[in-house]
Design an enzyme around this catalytic site. Structure first.
Site, PDB file in Angstrom:
ATOM      1  N   HIS A  19      -7.036  -5.868   2.193  1.00 37.08           N
ATOM      2  CA  HIS A  19      -5.890  -5.326   2.919  1.00 37.08           C
ATOM      3  C   HIS A  19      -5.326  -6.416   3.826  1.00 37.08           C
ATOM      4  O   HIS A  19      -6.086  -7.101   4.522  1.00 37.08           O
ATOM      5  CB  HIS A  19      -6.307  -4.165   3.833  1.00 37.08           C
ATOM      6  CG  HIS A  19      -6.841  -2.957   3.144  1.00 37.08           C
ATOM      7  ND1 HIS A  19      -6.101  -1.815   2.986  1.00 37.08           N
ATOM      8  CD2 HIS A  19      -8.042  -2.703   2.590  1.00 37.08           C
ATOM      9  CE1 HIS A  19      -6.841  -0.889   2.374  1.00 37.08           C
ATOM     10  NE2 HIS A  19      -8.025  -1.404   2.118  1.00 37.08           N
ATOM     11  N   ASN A  66     -12.861  -3.092   2.871  1.00 36.97           N
ATOM     12  CA  ASN A  66     -13.776  -1.974   3.051  1.00 36.97           C
ATOM     13  C   ASN A  66     -14.802  -2.008   1.923  1.00 36.97           C
ATOM     14  O   ASN A  66     -14.452  -2.192   0.754  1.00 36.97           O
ATOM     15  CB  ASN A  66     -13.009  -0.647   3.032  1.00 36.97           C
ATOM     16  CG  ASN A  66     -12.082  -0.506   4.218  1.00 36.97           C
ATOM     17  OD1 ASN A  66     -12.435  -0.878   5.334  1.00 36.97           O
ATOM     18  ND2 ASN A  66     -10.883   0.002   3.987  1.00 36.97           N
ATOM     19  N   GLY A 116     -15.447   3.427   4.292  1.00 35.11           N
ATOM     20  CA  GLY A 116     -14.290   4.204   3.847  1.00 35.11           C
ATOM     21  C   GLY A 116     -13.626   3.665   2.601  1.00 35.11           C
ATOM     22  O   GLY A 116     -12.448   3.968   2.346  1.00 35.11           O
ATOM     23  N   GLN A 117     -14.359   2.875   1.804  1.00 32.97           N
ATOM     24  CA  GLN A 117     -13.761   2.384   0.554  1.00 32.97           C
ATOM     25  C   GLN A 117     -13.467   3.565  -0.362  1.00 32.97           C
ATOM     26  O   GLN A 117     -14.321   4.425  -0.583  1.00 32.97           O
ATOM     27  CB  GLN A 117     -14.714   1.398  -0.152  1.00 32.97           C
ATOM     28  CG  GLN A 117     -14.088   0.763  -1.395  1.00 32.97           C
ATOM     29  CD  GLN A 117     -15.013  -0.248  -2.076  1.00 32.97           C
ATOM     30  OE1 GLN A 117     -16.166  -0.426  -1.672  1.00 32.97           O
ATOM     31  NE2 GLN A 117     -14.506  -0.901  -3.107  1.00 32.97           N
ATOM     32  N   HIS A 153     -10.417  -5.333  -3.227  1.00 32.47           N
ATOM     33  CA  HIS A 153      -9.059  -5.590  -2.722  1.00 32.47           C
ATOM     34  C   HIS A 153      -9.139  -5.980  -1.254  1.00 32.47           C
ATOM     35  O   HIS A 153      -9.995  -5.506  -0.516  1.00 32.47           O
ATOM     36  CB  HIS A 153      -8.151  -4.367  -2.907  1.00 32.47           C
ATOM     37  CG  HIS A 153      -8.714  -3.101  -2.353  1.00 32.47           C
ATOM     38  ND1 HIS A 153      -9.705  -2.389  -2.990  1.00 32.47           N
ATOM     39  CD2 HIS A 153      -8.445  -2.418  -1.225  1.00 32.47           C
ATOM     40  CE1 HIS A 153     -10.004  -1.318  -2.288  1.00 32.47           C
ATOM     41  NE2 HIS A 153      -9.268  -1.319  -1.192  1.00 32.47           N
ATOM     42  N   ASP A 165       0.843  -1.193   0.000  1.00 31.09           N
ATOM     43  CA  ASP A 165       0.000   0.000   0.000  1.00 31.09           C
ATOM     44  C   ASP A 165       0.881   1.248   0.000  1.00 31.09           C
ATOM     45  O   ASP A 165       1.906   1.313   0.687  1.00 31.09           O
ATOM     46  CB  ASP A 165      -0.912  -0.001   1.242  1.00 31.09           C
ATOM     47  CG  ASP A 165      -2.061   0.979   1.113  1.00 31.09           C
ATOM     48  OD1 ASP A 165      -3.213   0.528   1.016  1.00 31.09           O
ATOM     49  OD2 ASP A 165      -1.803   2.210   1.111  1.00 31.09           O
ATOM     50  N   ILE A 166       0.481   2.247  -0.778  1.00 33.46           N
ATOM     51  CA  ILE A 166       1.260   3.473  -0.911  1.00 33.46           C
ATOM     52  C   ILE A 166       1.242   4.302   0.377  1.00 33.46           C
ATOM     53  O   ILE A 166       2.132   5.124   0.606  1.00 33.46           O
ATOM     54  CB  ILE A 166       0.731   4.297  -2.113  1.00 33.46           C
ATOM     55  CG1 ILE A 166       1.793   5.218  -2.659  1.00 33.46           C
ATOM     56  CG2 ILE A 166      -0.543   5.042  -1.758  1.00 33.46           C
ATOM     57  CD1 ILE A 166       1.451   5.817  -4.022  1.00 33.46           C
TER      58      ILE A 166
END
Ligand code: 5GP
Length: 114
Positions: A102, A87, A93-94, A100, A30-31
């Site tokens: 997490h 999410n 909070g998607q 995806h 994740d960035i």
């Protein structure tokens, strides 16, 4: 052709720190990591989120979890523990509407989430 950031990463139009690739999915860092380990496991198939999953996608969705398990083991998280999060929609909070998972680990994660 999908227009989300993950579709662009899948098409290699945007760089990413990819840690796993197979015929069904990729996994990348994740960035904006929320834990020492924060990976995203992303199906190649364009599915907006959990509500977009069809019955025929069951094996694909199962595969995402098998890959998550294998990555967690590879990173030595199976003893300390880790969290898988999906999410779904605004209240959760998607922000990227391409399914995806997490994978978060490497620290004690609190509960309930915010
Ligand atoms: P969501 O909020 O939809 O569950 O999660 C989307 C995740 O994608 C966020 O954790 C966010 O940091 C990550 N993300 C967004 N854009 C990029 C990107 O360009 N590259 C990577 N590696 N992660 C991204």
């Amino acid at each position: 052709m999908g227009n989300t950031v993950f579709s662009k990463i899948l098409r290699k139009e945007i760089p990413a720190d990819i840690v796993h690739e197979d015929e069904l999915c990729i996994a990348l860092r994740d960035i904006n990591p929320q834990a020492p380990t924060h990976l995203l496991i992303i199906p190649r198939q364009e599915i907006a989120g959990i509500d977009g999953i069809e019955d025929a996608d069951a094996a694909l969705v199962g595969h995402l979890f098998v890959v998550a398990r294998d990555l967690a083991r590879k990173l030595g998280l199976e003893e300390s523990g880790y969290r898988l999060v999906i999410n779904t929609g605004a209240d959760a909070g998607q922000t990227v509407f391409h399914l995806h998972v997490h994978l978060l680990g490497g620290r004690t994660l609190t509960w309930p989430p915010g």
